[in-house]
Write an enzyme that holds these catalytic residues in place. Structure first.
Site, short mmCIF file in Angstrom:
data_model
loop_
_atom_site.label_atom_id
_atom_site.label_comp_id
_atom_site.label_asym_id
_atom_site.label_seq_id
_atom_site.Cartn_x
_atom_site.Cartn_y
_atom_site.Cartn_z
N HIS A 81 0.82 -1.23 0.00
CA HIS A 81 0.00 0.00 0.00
C HIS A 81 0.85 1.27 0.00
CE1 HIS A 81 0.31 0.22 4.52
NE2 HIS A 81 0.19 1.50 4.26
N ASP A 130 -0.32 -7.43 1.69
CA ASP A 130 0.24 -6.07 1.71
C ASP A 130 1.77 -6.14 1.80
OD1 ASP A 130 0.46 -3.36 1.78
OD2 ASP A 130 -0.53 -3.08 3.73
N GLY A 223 2.83 6.30 8.52
CA GLY A 223 4.22 6.59 8.20
C GLY A 223 5.15 5.46 8.59
N SER A 225 4.23 2.37 8.05
CA SER A 225 3.89 1.31 7.10
C SER A 225 5.08 0.80 6.33
CB SER A 225 2.88 1.82 6.10
OG SER A 225 1.63 1.83 6.69
N GLY A 226 5.10 -0.50 6.12
CA GLY A 226 6.19 -1.11 5.36
C GLY A 226 7.35 -1.49 6.26
N1 ARG Z 1 -1.33 2.37 7.04
C1 ARG Z 1 -0.42 3.08 7.87
C2 ARG Z 1 0.71 3.66 7.03
O1 ARG Z 1 0.56 3.73 5.83
C3 ARG Z 1 0.08 2.25 9.01
C4 ARG Z 1 -0.97 2.06 10.01
C5 ARG Z 1 -0.59 1.19 11.11
N2 ARG Z 1 -1.63 1.32 12.04
C6 ARG Z 1 -1.65 0.79 13.24
N3 ARG Z 1 -2.61 1.07 14.04
N4 ARG Z 1 -0.69 -0.03 13.60
O2 ARG Z 1 1.69 4.19 7.52
#
Ligand code: ARG
Length: 313
Positions: A81, A130, A223, A225-226
């Site tokens: 994503h 993902d 932020g 993510s990944g």
């Molecule tokens: N989708 C988010 C990103 O793009 C990460 C979210 C993680 N959320 C959580 N509650 N652990 O950075």
């Protein structure tokens, strides 16, 4: 006769090299000489010490921020994503990074991407699969600050309550950026079993793993993510998950959801033909699993080596 023998010898030699060398990352992955933790962006976390998470990558994707993990000398694992396209233009990858201040420190590298591979079955609705791979535009030399992480092998198990760490430069609460100098954050959170986690998220699949506290307060966030969710296996760090999604951040009874790395051993190995990452079969916190999984590549290298000794001598 001579003409026929030479190719056979070359073939056998190649076979030996292949059998002993294909899993070479297993000897180096998951070591963090500057990490002082004895056992095993981010909400409720703390500043990491420099070099504690030497596989942590910072990805700047045309104004978007994501995390990633170095898995060999030219590939970074991240989340699908994070990439709205597989175009490599405007993508920068930082390794050995401690804070996001400029200029770069002497431990840091900034690289471009030569290839982005997003999982072909990534589903943006459910967030299933993902996972993405980013090839660096040059290979890197490992240092105390830049090291690949080991990955959880297919069949690994992460029991409920297992202590893990997640790291990143993401927001410290929904909508609140990490303040300057934006030092890498770390937080420890326990695994939440899929059966418990499924009561919070009805879209949960076997390709996901959850981590967080029932009381909330500690989590990854936007932020991050990944980035990697890791746990310690003996002296070696193994990546269990990739930061994927959550309802808000650090909310009670809504753990963070991560892509389950162990589901993707063959997918990753199919994309990366040389220097395949080190995979470790993780089964909890016992030392026995460490020994068996670490020595398996070594054991496998014995028969071809013995065989070649007799045939080539
Ligand atoms: N989708 C988010 C990103 O793009 C990460 C979210 C993680 N959320 C959580 N509650 N652990 O950075």
């Amino acid at each position: 006769m001579m003409v026929k023998l030479v190719p056979v010898r070359v073939l056998l030699l190649l076979l030996v090299l292949w059998a002993t060398g294909s899993d070479a990352q297993i000897d180096v992955c998951g070591r963090a000489p500057l990490n002082s933790k004895t056992d095993s962006r981010i909400v409720g976390g703390q500043d990491a010490s420099e070099g504690a998470w030497p596989w942590q990558a910072s990805l700047e994707i045309r104004n978007g921020l994501c995390g990633g993990s170095l898995i060999n000398n030219q590939w970074v694992l991240s989340a699908a994503h994070c990439f709205t396209s597989t175009s490599t233009s405007g993508v920068s990858i930082y390794l050995g990074r401690h804070n996001r201040q400029n200029p770069l420190s002497s431990n840091e590298l900034r690289l471009g991407a030569s290839r982005i591979i997003v999982h072909e079955d990534y589903d943006s609705k459910s967030s299933d699969n993902d996972i993405a791979l980013v090839q660096l535009d040059s290979t890197v030399d490992f240092t105390d600050y830049i090291q690949p992480v080991c990955l959880a092998a297919e069949g690994s198990a992460f029991p409920d309550g297992l202590d893990c760490w997640v790291t990143g430069w993401g927001t410290i609460q929904t909508g609140v950026s990490l303040p300057a100098p934006e030092t890498l954050q770390e937080v420890d959170i326990p695994i939440v079993s899929n059966s418990r986690c499924a009561s919070s998220y009805n879209t949960l699949t076997d390709n996901m793993v959850c981590a967080g506290l029932s009381a909330g307060g500690k989590d990854s966030c936007q932020g991050d993510s990944g980035g990697p969710l890791v746990t310690k296996n003996g002296s070696v760090w193994v990546q269990a998950g990739i930061v994927s999604f959550g309802r808000g951040c650090a909310e009670p009874d809504f753990p963070g959801v991560y892509a389950r790395v162990s589901q993707y051993q063959s997918w990753i190995n199919n994309q990366i033909s040389t220097n395949q990452p080190g995979f470790i079969n993780f089964q909890g916190s016992t030392g026995a699993a460490t020994f068996v999984s670490m020595s398996l590549p070594l054991l496998l290298s014995v028969p071809p080596a013995v065989f070649s000794f007799f045939v080539l001598s």
